[in-house]
Enzyme design. Structure first.
Site, PDB file in Angstrom:
ATOM      1  N   GLU A 188      87.634 121.487 -26.450  1.00 55.31           N
ATOM      2  CA  GLU A 188      87.725 121.494 -27.912  1.00 55.31           C
ATOM      3  C   GLU A 188      89.109 121.993 -28.322  1.00 55.31           C
ATOM      4  O   GLU A 188      89.530 123.068 -27.886  1.00 55.31           O
ATOM      5  CB  GLU A 188      86.647 122.424 -28.479  1.00 55.31           C
ATOM      6  CG  GLU A 188      86.645 122.459 -29.990  1.00 55.31           C
ATOM      7  CD  GLU A 188      85.600 123.436 -30.553  1.00 55.31           C
ATOM      8  OE1 GLU A 188      85.582 124.601 -30.116  1.00 55.31           O
ATOM      9  OE2 GLU A 188      84.820 123.020 -31.420  1.00 55.31           O
ATOM     10  N   GLY A 198      80.184 130.166 -33.522  1.00 54.79           N
ATOM     11  CA  GLY A 198      81.544 130.436 -33.060  1.00 54.79           C
ATOM     12  C   GLY A 198      81.808 129.739 -31.749  1.00 54.79           C
ATOM     13  O   GLY A 198      81.204 128.704 -31.448  1.00 54.79           O
ATOM     14  N   SER A 199      82.690 130.346 -30.970  1.00 53.49           N
ATOM     15  CA  SER A 199      83.138 129.689 -29.740  1.00 53.49           C
ATOM     16  C   SER A 199      82.100 129.826 -28.632  1.00 53.49           C
ATOM     17  O   SER A 199      81.270 130.743 -28.633  1.00 53.49           O
ATOM     18  CB  SER A 199      84.460 130.304 -29.293  1.00 53.49           C
ATOM     19  OG  SER A 199      84.256 131.668 -28.999  1.00 53.49           O
ATOM     20  N   ASN A 200      82.197 128.925 -27.652  1.00 51.87           N
ATOM     21  CA  ASN A 200      81.237 128.929 -26.540  1.00 51.87           C
ATOM     22  C   ASN A 200      81.312 130.205 -25.722  1.00 51.87           C
ATOM     23  O   ASN A 200      80.287 130.762 -25.326  1.00 51.87           O
ATOM     24  CB  ASN A 200      81.467 127.715 -25.643  1.00 51.87           C
ATOM     25  CG  ASN A 200      80.896 126.467 -26.271  1.00 51.87           C
ATOM     26  OD1 ASN A 200      81.259 126.136 -27.401  1.00 51.87           O
ATOM     27  ND2 ASN A 200      79.999 125.806 -25.595  1.00 51.87           N
ATOM     28  N   VAL A 219      82.298 133.320 -26.466  1.00 49.15           N
ATOM     29  CA  VAL A 219      81.713 134.493 -27.127  1.00 49.15           C
ATOM     30  C   VAL A 219      80.204 134.304 -27.275  1.00 49.15           C
ATOM     31  O   VAL A 219      79.412 135.210 -26.990  1.00 49.15           O
ATOM     32  CB  VAL A 219      82.384 134.739 -28.505  1.00 49.15           C
ATOM     33  CG1 VAL A 219      81.685 135.864 -29.248  1.00 49.15           C
ATOM     34  CG2 VAL A 219      83.863 135.054 -28.337  1.00 49.15           C
ATOM     35  N   GLY A 220      79.802 133.108 -27.677  1.00 51.62           N
ATOM     36  CA  GLY A 220      78.375 132.845 -27.907  1.00 51.62           C
ATOM     37  C   GLY A 220      77.528 133.042 -26.669  1.00 51.62           C
ATOM     38  O   GLY A 220      76.476 133.689 -26.714  1.00 51.62           O
ATOM     39  N   CYS A 240      83.604 122.213 -36.380  1.00 49.73           N
ATOM     40  CA  CYS A 240      82.859 121.998 -35.126  1.00 49.73           C
ATOM     41  C   CYS A 240      82.408 120.557 -35.006  1.00 49.73           C
ATOM     42  O   CYS A 240      82.231 120.044 -33.905  1.00 49.73           O
ATOM     43  CB  CYS A 240      81.663 122.934 -35.072  1.00 49.73           C
ATOM     44  SG  CYS A 240      80.631 122.824 -36.534  1.00 49.73           S
TER      45      CYS A 240
END
Ligand code: NAD
Length: 425
Positions: free
Chosen positions: A322, A167-169, A171-172, A223
């Site tokens: 992104e 997923g997104s940076n 949240v990750g 991605c």
């Protein structure tokens, strides 16, 4: 359950997905907005992934070692990590869960899977195929809900041993902190800002076709999508013309219409994000040579025209962040070295392409670029399921998914010494 028996279940799941591919692909197109062809293709790919990991259950699962003592049988084997939480995004709602669930189950783990909020139907379709194939009760568990509500428990619960997140940076990285401070294994596959470099000797028709595919298919919501195109000054204009032509001509429309090449964005939130970036591009004084807006002729759907931007500053927001939409930003380079420097000037490092007919340049680029995946004369997006997949720098936690590489994450080594019970025996 013995590994080969697990493999049989996964093989059946793959076969069921193949049989149901048209129906599931249709649901996927309706739910996520991917074109019908892409939806069916993604389901068939998931089927192949399950069959691949079914076969992996018959591979050797350990190694023997010579010991200092001649009486000792010394070996190490890979054992399941335990309970795995899989958290997945909406943009490949069948394939990404498949490349987490298939190895997790093949290597003997149990799984709690949380798909993205936008794709409950396709997630249930995948779960049904696995349950119908015979995954025993309790082994695979689907939890639907907002990440902000159910996410914390799935990451921090004491019974969870490992978390695989795509997923997104933002949240990750937050999940990584929570997981590591609790001693859990964690794997992150995050965003990209993937470059395509077009050198002066490239076949420009081929380059434009592949860059367009990388940038515009799935409405750029991959991605591994191409979002920065770095072009040798000598061929900038003819390349830009060819790319813009495709942006304008490729049919944009209803995901279920077989003539559609570019479907809608997945949600209103995605639409607002992408339109916001296009507004930023205008503020940053980029020139819009194709697209640049929503296609209002298509009604209230989330249709953004494939967009080509030039006159962009390498430090601008649209070049750094992104976008996750059908947008390609074009930058000029003076030389190979200049092109590589621009290509590497990003916090991300997922995938990259180079277009050239010169073998030396191709090999140099494959060495010089900091990315987990490099393609020569191919689009940056898309990877076969049996090879390692993952990124460098901000695109990953450093681990790899897919192929045999997945075994690293879903198993851990146990080293075993066995001596005869009777001294001298
Ligand atoms: P997202 O981070 O918003 O959501 C991903 C998942 O995390 C969803 O299931 C969401 O519900 C869950 N989540 C959200 N908040 C959470 C929390 N606090 N705790 C636990 N879980 C939580 O990402 P998205 O918008 O669904 O996906 C798009 C992003 O995914 C893009 O950045 C894209 O580049 C990235 N992506 C990466 C890869 C890769 O393999 N590198 C592949 C596809 C997508």
């Amino acid at each position: 359950m013995a590994a080969p028996a697990r493999g049989e279940i996964l093989r059946r799941a793959g076969d069921l997905l193949d049989t149901r591919a048209d129906a599931i692909g249709h649901d996927l197109a309706r739910e996520e907005g991917k074109t019908l062809g892409e939806g069916v293709g993604e389901t068939r790919r998931a089927a192949a992934i399950f069959r691949y990991y079914a076969a992996q259950t018959l591979e050797p699962d350990g190694e023997t070692y010579p010991s200092a003592s001649p009486r000792t049988f010394l070996f190490a084997r890979r054992e399941p990590v335990g309970v795995v939480t899989a958290i997945t995004p909406w943009n490949f709602p069948i394939a990404i869960p498949a490349w987490k669930l298939a190895p997790a189950l093949a290597y003997g783990n149990t799984v709690v899977w949380k798909p993205a909020e936008l794709v409950p139907l396709t997630s249930v379709r995948l779960l049904e195929a696995l349950l119908d194939a015979g995954v025993p009760e309790g082994v695979l568990n689907l939890v639907v809900g907002r990440g902000s509500v159910v996410g914390d428990t799935l990451v921090t619960h004491p019974s969870v041993d490992a978390i695989s997140f795509t997923g997104s940076n933002s949240v990750g990285r937050a999940i990584q902190l929570k997981a590591t401070e609790r001693g859990k294994k964690v794997q992150l596959e995050l965003g990209g800002k993937n470059p395509a470099v077009v050198l002066a000797d490239a076949d420009l028709e081929l380059a434009a076709e592949h860059v367009a595919r990388g940038a515009f298919l799935s409405a750029g919501q991959k991605c591994t999508a191409t979002s920065r195109v770095i072009i040798d000054q000598a061929v900038f204009e003819p390349f830009a013309e060819r790319l813009a032509q495709r942006a304008v001509e490729w049919p944009l429309g209803d995901a279920l219409d077989p003539t559609t090449k570019v479907g809608p964005l997945a949600s209103d939130q995605q639409l607002q994000t992408v339109l916001g970036y296009l507004e930023t591009a205008r503020t940053e004084r980029a020139s819009i040579v194709a697209g640049g807006d929503r296609n209002d002729d298509l009604g209230s759907g989330y249709f953004v025209r494939p967009t080509v931007l030039t006159d962009v500053d390498p430090t601008s927001t649209i070049v750094r962040e992104e976008i996750f939409g059908p947008v390609a930003a074009l930058l000029a380079a003076d030389s190979y070295e200049d092109a590589v420097e621009i290509a590497n000037d990003t916090p991300f490092g997922l995938s990259a392409s180079v277009f050239t007919n010169d073998l030396d340049s191709a090999l140099r680029f494959a060495r010089d670029i900091r990315a987990g995946v490099v393609k020569v004369n191919q689009e940056s997006a898309g990877l076969e399921y049996h090879v390692p997949f993952g990124g460098t720098k901000g695109s990953s936690s450093g681990s790899r998914e897919q192929g045999k590489a997945a075994r690293e994450f879903y198993t851990e080594w146990k080293t075993i010494y066995i001596d005869p019970g009777t001294p001298g025996g």
